[in-house]
Design a protein around this motif. Sequence first.
Motif, PDB file in Angstrom:
ATOM      1  N   TRP A 144       0.824  -1.222   0.000  1.00  0.00           N
ATOM      2  CA  TRP A 144       0.000   0.000   0.000  1.00  0.00           C
ATOM      3  C   TRP A 144       0.841   1.247   0.000  1.00  0.00           C
ATOM      4  O   TRP A 144       0.512   2.234  -0.643  1.00  0.00           O
ATOM      5  N   ARG A 145       1.990   1.208   0.680  1.00  0.00           N
ATOM      6  CA  ARG A 145       2.826   2.410   0.685  1.00  0.00           C
ATOM      7  C   ARG A 145       3.446   2.645  -0.695  1.00  0.00           C
ATOM      8  O   ARG A 145       3.599   3.791  -1.125  1.00  0.00           O
ATOM      9  N   THR A 146       3.794   1.567  -1.382  1.00  0.00           N
ATOM     10  CA  THR A 146       4.328   1.718  -2.731  1.00  0.00           C
ATOM     11  C   THR A 146       3.263   2.312  -3.655  1.00  0.00           C
ATOM     12  O   THR A 146       3.536   3.225  -4.434  1.00  0.00           O
ATOM     13  N   VAL A 147       2.022   1.794  -3.538  1.00  0.00           N
ATOM     14  CA  VAL A 147       0.963   2.274  -4.419  1.00  0.00           C
ATOM     15  C   VAL A 147       0.661   3.746  -4.149  1.00  0.00           C
ATOM     16  O   VAL A 147       0.511   4.544  -5.080  1.00  0.00           O
ATOM     17  N   VAL A 148       0.616   4.133  -2.869  1.00  0.00           N
ATOM     18  CA  VAL A 148       0.350   5.544  -2.556  1.00  0.00           C
ATOM     19  C   VAL A 148       1.475   6.428  -3.093  1.00  0.00           C
ATOM     20  O   VAL A 148       1.235   7.470  -3.704  1.00  0.00           O
ATOM     21  N   GLY A 149       2.731   5.978  -2.887  1.00  0.00           N
ATOM     22  CA  GLY A 149       3.867   6.737  -3.412  1.00  0.00           C
ATOM     23  C   GLY A 149       3.794   6.870  -4.926  1.00  0.00           C
ATOM     24  O   GLY A 149       4.057   7.936  -5.494  1.00  0.00           O
ATOM     25  N   LEU A 150       3.386   5.794  -5.566  1.00  0.00           N
ATOM     26  CA  LEU A 150       3.287   5.784  -7.021  1.00  0.00           C
ATOM     27  C   LEU A 150       2.174   6.724  -7.503  1.00  0.00           C
ATOM     28  O   LEU A 150       2.354   7.469  -8.467  1.00  0.00           O
ATOM     29  N   LEU A 151       1.031   6.695  -6.811  1.00  0.00           N
ATOM     30  CA  LEU A 151      -0.070   7.583  -7.187  1.00  0.00           C
ATOM     31  C   LEU A 151       0.365   9.044  -7.058  1.00  0.00           C
ATOM     32  O   LEU A 151       0.074   9.874  -7.924  1.00  0.00           O
ATOM     33  N   LEU A 152       1.081   9.325  -5.966  1.00  0.00           N
ATOM     34  CA  LEU A 152       1.607  10.674  -5.764  1.00  0.00           C
ATOM     35  C   LEU A 152       2.549  11.039  -6.920  1.00  0.00           C
ATOM     36  O   LEU A 152       2.507  12.163  -7.449  1.00  0.00           O
ATOM     37  N   ALA A 153       3.395  10.074  -7.314  1.00  0.00           N
ATOM     38  CA  ALA A 153       4.335  10.310  -8.412  1.00  0.00           C
ATOM     39  C   ALA A 153       3.582  10.572  -9.712  1.00  0.00           C
ATOM     40  O   ALA A 153       3.995  11.398 -10.525  1.00  0.00           O
ATOM     41  N   VAL A 154       2.454   9.868  -9.915  1.00  0.00           N
ATOM     42  CA  VAL A 154       1.666  10.080 -11.132  1.00  0.00           C
ATOM     43  C   VAL A 154       1.102  11.494 -11.143  1.00  0.00           C
ATOM     44  O   VAL A 154       1.230  12.223 -12.140  1.00  0.00           O
ATOM     45  N   VAL A 155       0.502  11.916 -10.022  1.00  0.00           N
ATOM     46  CA  VAL A 155      -0.107  13.251  -9.968  1.00  0.00           C
ATOM     47  C   VAL A 155       0.950  14.334 -10.193  1.00  0.00           C
ATOM     48  O   VAL A 155       0.831  15.178 -11.083  1.00  0.00           O
ATOM     49  N   VAL A 156       2.029  14.281  -9.389  1.00  0.00           N
ATOM     50  CA  VAL A 156       3.064  15.313  -9.488  1.00  0.00           C
ATOM     51  C   VAL A 156       3.787  15.211 -10.834  1.00  0.00           C
ATOM     52  O   VAL A 156       4.048  16.228 -11.493  1.00  0.00           O
ATOM     53  N   GLY A 157       4.091  13.975 -11.262  1.00  0.00           N
ATOM     54  CA  GLY A 157       4.798  13.789 -12.528  1.00  0.00           C
ATOM     55  C   GLY A 157       4.005  14.325 -13.705  1.00  0.00           C
ATOM     56  O   GLY A 157       4.550  15.010 -14.569  1.00  0.00           O
ATOM     57  N   ALA A 184       8.319   3.266 -13.532  1.00  0.00           N
ATOM     58  CA  ALA A 184       8.110   3.868 -12.210  1.00  0.00           C
ATOM     59  C   ALA A 184       7.649   2.836 -11.182  1.00  0.00           C
ATOM     60  O   ALA A 184       7.996   2.934 -10.008  1.00  0.00           O
ATOM     61  N   VAL A 185       6.858   1.838 -11.606  1.00  0.00           N
ATOM     62  CA  VAL A 185       6.339   0.826 -10.678  1.00  0.00           C
ATOM     63  C   VAL A 185       7.486   0.138  -9.952  1.00  0.00           C
ATOM     64  O   VAL A 185       7.526   0.067  -8.722  1.00  0.00           O
ATOM     65  N   THR A 186       8.463  -0.350 -10.711  1.00  0.00           N
ATOM     66  CA  THR A 186       9.557  -1.083 -10.087  1.00  0.00           C
ATOM     67  C   THR A 186      10.442  -0.145  -9.271  1.00  0.00           C
ATOM     68  O   THR A 186      10.931  -0.511  -8.202  1.00  0.00           O
ATOM     69  N   LEU A 187      10.610   1.098  -9.773  1.00  0.00           N
ATOM     70  CA  LEU A 187      11.401   2.061  -9.016  1.00  0.00           C
ATOM     71  C   LEU A 187      10.762   2.329  -7.661  1.00  0.00           C
ATOM     72  O   LEU A 187      11.443   2.409  -6.635  1.00  0.00           O
ATOM     73  N   ALA A 188       9.431   2.455  -7.657  1.00  0.00           N
ATOM     74  CA  ALA A 188       8.729   2.769  -6.404  1.00  0.00           C
ATOM     75  C   ALA A 188       8.966   1.670  -5.369  1.00  0.00           C
ATOM     76  O   ALA A 188       9.133   1.953  -4.179  1.00  0.00           O
ATOM     77  N   PHE A 189       9.001   0.409  -5.806  1.00  0.00           N
ATOM     78  CA  PHE A 189       9.289  -0.687  -4.881  1.00  0.00           C
ATOM     79  C   PHE A 189      10.678  -0.552  -4.275  1.00  0.00           C
ATOM     80  O   PHE A 189      10.880  -0.775  -3.082  1.00  0.00           O
TER      81      PHE A 189
END
Lengths: 296, 253
Positions: free
Chosen positions: B60-73, B182-187
């Motif tokens: 869940w922390r990876t997914v939240v971080g990734l969602l944040l990265a999508v919005v900001v990115g 980005a998915v693998t990077l977030a992990f």
Amino acid sequence: MRDCISLIPSCRKVDLLCPDCLAPASVDKLIEIRDVRHAYSTASGPLPVLAGLELSVREGGFTAVVGPSGCGKSTLTRLVAGLMIPDSGDVYLHGERVTTPRATVGMAFQNPVLLEWRTILQNVLLPLEIVPTTLSQRAKEERARSLLALVGLEGFEDKRPSELSGGMRQRASLCRALVHQPEVLILDEPFGALDAFTREDLWQIMHELKAREPFTGILITHDLRESIFLADQVVVLSGRPARTQYVLDVPSEAPRDLDMMYTAESADMLATLRDQIRIAREGEAQVAQTSSGASQ
Amino acid sequence: MSMRKLLVPLIALLVFLLLWEALVWFNDWPNYKMASPSDLLPAYQRYWGLFLTMGWQTLWRTVVGLLLAVVVGVLLGMVMGFSRTMRDALYPLLVGFNAVPKATVVPIVALLFVGAHDFNTILIAFMISFFPIAVSVSIGLSTLEPEYRDILRSLGASRFTIFRKIALPKTLPEFFGALKVAVTLAFIGTNLMEIVSPHGRGLGALFDSGKTNSDYPLMFAVLIALAFLGIVLYYVVVALENIFAGWAERAQD
């Protein structure tokens, strides 16, 4: 009544007293370009592209514009479409000054720029999503389908652009340019990237479209044969900066099939045009020489 | 066809596990040098409850971080894609930021927001993964051929309409390409923080406890669990891509 527009260009506006001009059919010259001058600003100073462009196209007419490469022909299409305003001079559609884009214009380019994520039918429908219209969704689709059938794309409505050949994409692009029944169709070298046979097919299709759709056309082209085959008026532009150098009227009684190309009249017209292009290019070379001489 | 699609990767996985097992077997390596696949099963059996809770925390922390990265990115990409000035201004900054190894940022963030473990982990996952998204969106937008814009602009369409009807869908394939990276990077980001930060949670902390207790099979089991989560999330992105940008895929035989 017909001359009115050349006297008072803005007379079609209702608040001016000219009852005759209220009826669009009475307006003779649909597109009118007067002494247009324009320069692009570049890093090395202003680059003049148009210097005294004159052009008028009557309603229902079809004008081809030819000239040396890079002489400002595409700038001309952007002016008529209202995508840019010239430094000086005026562009009129129906006697009204063009200052912004208007929905009564359709455009097609050398690159068919179809949207890859839409089907052919959805691509053709795109302008109807932008232009205000009273048509129902059903009527819109019928209109698009009938145009596609006219250009021989029946049965390809649900295909993606990537599944079509170059010529077929260009036909779809023509349908998109015409779907909202524009008054003016602007074609910027639409057949330039096609092979010779496909190009001749599309010339025929253009004639069929012209017979069915009430548009007024401007065609930018490099192909002199194409210009006399499709247009009733050919305008030759000088080299950059472009001005109107020569206007050739193509006799309207000329038969518009491919055999027309091999008549003596056509040979004469082509010779005249080729001669004019040569003069335009020589003029351009001279301008280049004098300007490089001046800078030294 | 779909049978083949499933079988080929499964067989490849089996071959990989066999080779790994054989490598350990023939070299006669002890557990603490390299665990073999047959050692992993007992580790999973013993700690399956921990794997589930820790795995969920990491996920869940990876997914939240990734969602944040999508919005900001996407926002950064839009700003840089539409404005040349902003692109010139932000690009060197972003490249510099991306060049800093995130492993060195982890202790700084851990000290900066001490105790805020979830927040820290999400922050690192976000920081490591937004860059490819921002770059791909900005390139997708700035390389839009002018004719596409002219087609709609000549009809009087607004900038927003042009963005919605053309620029946005046209950028989707590039966006999803970047999202897969980005998915693998977030992990990686999530686990860096989980391993380094004290009283950590998530699979990274489980890895760390394996290290402190010299439970080597557990450490390997965590790595495989991470790989599994990575694969799952990656294929979620692929599924989304097929839904939203399936048109970009060339028709195959």
